[in-house]
Design a protein around this motif. Structure first.
Motif, short mmCIF file in Angstrom:
data_model
loop_
_atom_site.label_atom_id
_atom_site.label_comp_id
_atom_site.label_asym_id
_atom_site.label_seq_id
_atom_site.Cartn_x
_atom_site.Cartn_y
_atom_site.Cartn_z
N ASP A 44 -3.33 4.37 -1.89
CA ASP A 44 -4.20 4.99 -0.91
C ASP A 44 -4.09 6.51 -1.06
O ASP A 44 -3.09 7.11 -0.67
CB ASP A 44 -3.77 4.55 0.50
N THR A 77 -7.54 3.20 -3.33
CA THR A 77 -8.24 3.29 -2.05
C THR A 77 -8.59 4.74 -1.80
O THR A 77 -7.69 5.61 -1.80
CB THR A 77 -7.38 2.72 -0.91
N SER A 85 0.83 -1.19 0.00
CA SER A 85 0.00 0.00 0.00
C SER A 85 0.87 1.25 0.00
O SER A 85 1.74 1.41 0.86
CB SER A 85 -0.93 0.01 1.22
#
Length: 536
Positions: free
Chosen positions: A183, A221, A145
């Motif tokens: 993200d 995200t 991530s």
């Protein structure tokens, strides 16, 4: 996902049908793409499992969901205490999303873990590479991530397109990842320049990996409201698609809704409402871009990430019942992914009172058993493409391996040694770390609820590793130890090139080289050995 993530309590909706969750598909033909944009979309759609040369791509409707929900909880890699995601006793999940890679504060085009560790430093200080290897050797895998609420994402900090592409490339190669999670939060959601840079870099990297036969999946995200993605969030998805990225899916953060309508908001209802709204938005967006997806196909491109337990908004608490409800919703709809923030928090807070708001990175703030939320989501049936899909992580049997002190990065475990909390050892080709002081407990032995093991498994010993190199903590010791000399307490000697100090008067007792050196030995080491816990 991190603390202080709360979404503004009211989000202005632009007069754009894509930002309106109640917008319905028009009867008139959709706007056609330019030939350039159409060419890009054809490439993008190759990764969506659909094929057509028409401007509007019609996919055959099929009954039921097109994907099995994949459970992939987040782990905050740099948070203290370190969460041992590779240890099956600490983590019931098969796969994990490791967070967060961000721009190095000193060089915006270089990746770092949380702005604190370079990849090499994370390998040395956090044993990150070894722990990833352990998880994989046991049948699990990782998603990486990039971004998060804190620090600066690479595409925002790095304006050099070539260097940005190389930064993502370094991460994919080093950690051999099949899935990247971007993200995007805060002001980055509306930063058009960084959105375009990120899309171009990811599209180039996907093309490279596809040519090498190692396809790379990409998730976005994004924050969400009960009415769906914000206008900026939906724009970020569109920019990513138009930039040529084969987007695996959109993962929405079903948390921190800024609830005002109730002192006890229904988090499951808000979460499913947000997902339903986002489903309508993505259906409309793909149609506007010339792609008609069936409802199950859109669900398979959606993910949900709740903040377990106490959210950043005081009134909002995502309970275990909410988790069970979301898991059922995911299976019913064929949701492509369910994550949670975070494994680090999946435990009851200690020393707190019932119904007292507790905001913590290391506990949930609600009444629960340890790993209760993880266990709910770990039961979901799916896995990522290329993942093993095993139901639980196990430790391979390595009893036949004989440890060689010359190739072991930490001391080989000894049954007679006293180990303190944090001490690392090698046993049967695996590195272990003591969770508390212990003696005579085989690190590879399985524990149970009534007799838990004092050891955490860290990961396998690599093929090119060598023996630990002790580091002296003093200088100026030059006198070699002599078996015929009577040494008084406090006198210092060298033995095999390392300094020692007499704990009491001694003669003829050679300093020990078996690590850890027992406090019962007459000679105190004046050096540190890799594997010993750092004390301040």
């Amino acid at each position: 996902m991190l603390t202080d993530r709360a979404i503004p309590q009211s989000v202005r909706q632009e007069h754009d049908p894509l930002a309106d969750p109640d917008w319905q598909e028009p009867e008139a033909p959709v706007e056609r793409l330019s030939w350039l944009r159409l060419g890009i979309l054809v490439l993008v759609l190759a990764g969506l499992g659909a094929g057509s040369a028409a401007t509007v791509l019609h996919l055959r409707d099929t009954a039921g969901p097109t994907a099995k929900s994949w459970a992939v909880p987040y782990v905050d890699v740099t948070l203290t205490p370190t969460f041992q995601f590779q240890d099956p006793k600490a983590n019931p999940a098969n796969d994990v999303a490791l967070a967060f890679v961000v721009a190095d504060p000193k060089d915006g085009c270089s990746p770092s873990w949380g702005g604190a560790y370079s990849p090499d430093e994370a390998a040395a200080s956090l044993e990150l590479d070894r722990r990833i290897s352990q998880l994989r050797s046991a049948g699990g895998n990782i998603m990486l991530s990039v971004g998060g609420q804190t620090n600066t994402e690479l595409a925002v900090a790095c304006t050099d397109q070539a260097r940005l592409t190389d930064a993502y490339r370094q991460l994919v190669r080093r950690y051999d990842v099949k899935t990247l999670d971007l993200d995007i939060e805060g002001t980055a959601v509306a930063d058009q320049a960084s959105l375009r840079r990120r899309a171009l870099a990811l599209a180039a990297l996907q093309a490279e990996r596809e040519s090498a036969g190692q396809p790379l999946a990409v998730w976005l995200t994004l924050p969400v409201t009960p009415n769906g993605l914000t206008a900026d969030g939906l724009g970020a998805v569109r920019t990513t698609l138009e930039g040529g990225v084969s987007l695996r899916g959109v993962n929405v953060m079903t948390m921190d809704f800024g609830s005002q309508q109730s002192s006890h908001p229904n988090m499951l209802e808000l979460s499913t409402q947000a997902l339903e709204s986002t489903h309508r938005q993505l259906s409309a967006l793909y149609l506007r871009l010339g792609v008609q997806l069936t409802p199950p196909q859109v669900w398979s491109r959606l993910g949900a990430t709740p903040m377990i337990g106490q959210n950043d908004v005081d009134a909002e608490r995502f309970t275990l019942d909410d988790a069970r409800g979301l898991a059922s919703f995911a299976v019913e709809k064929g949701l492509g992914r369910v994550s949670m923030w975070s494994l680090n928090r999946d435990a009851r807070c200690r020393g707190t009172f019932t119904n007292v708001v507790v905001h913590s990175n290391t506990c949930s703030g609600v009444t629960q058993e340890a790993l209760a939320f993880s266990s709910v989501f770990a039961g979901l049936p799916g896995s990522a493409v290329g993942m093993s899909g095993r139901e639980s992580v196990t430790v391979p049997n390595q009893e036949s391996i004989v440890d060689d002190p010359t190739t072991s990065p930490y001391p080989v475990w000894r049954i007679t040694a006293q180990y303190v909390n944090g001490y690392k050892v090698v046993w049967h080709g695996v590195v272990y770390e003591a969770k508390w002081a212990n003696k005579g407990v085989d690190p590879s032995a399985a524990g149970d609820a009534s007799n838990p093991t004092p050891w955490s498994v860290i990961g396998p010993v690599g093929p090119t590793e060598t023996a630990p190199r002790p580091s002296p903590t003093v200088t100026g010791v030059t006198v070699a130890w002599n078996p015929a000399t009577l040494y008084a307490r406090g006198e210092r000697v060298l033995f095999e090139g390392l300094p020692y100090q007499a704990r009491w008067s001694t003669k003829g007792d050679a300093p020990s080289t078996q690590y850890p050196i027992s406090p019962d030995e007459p000679w105190q080491p004046l050096f540190t050995v890799p594997g010993e816990p750092v004390t301040n």
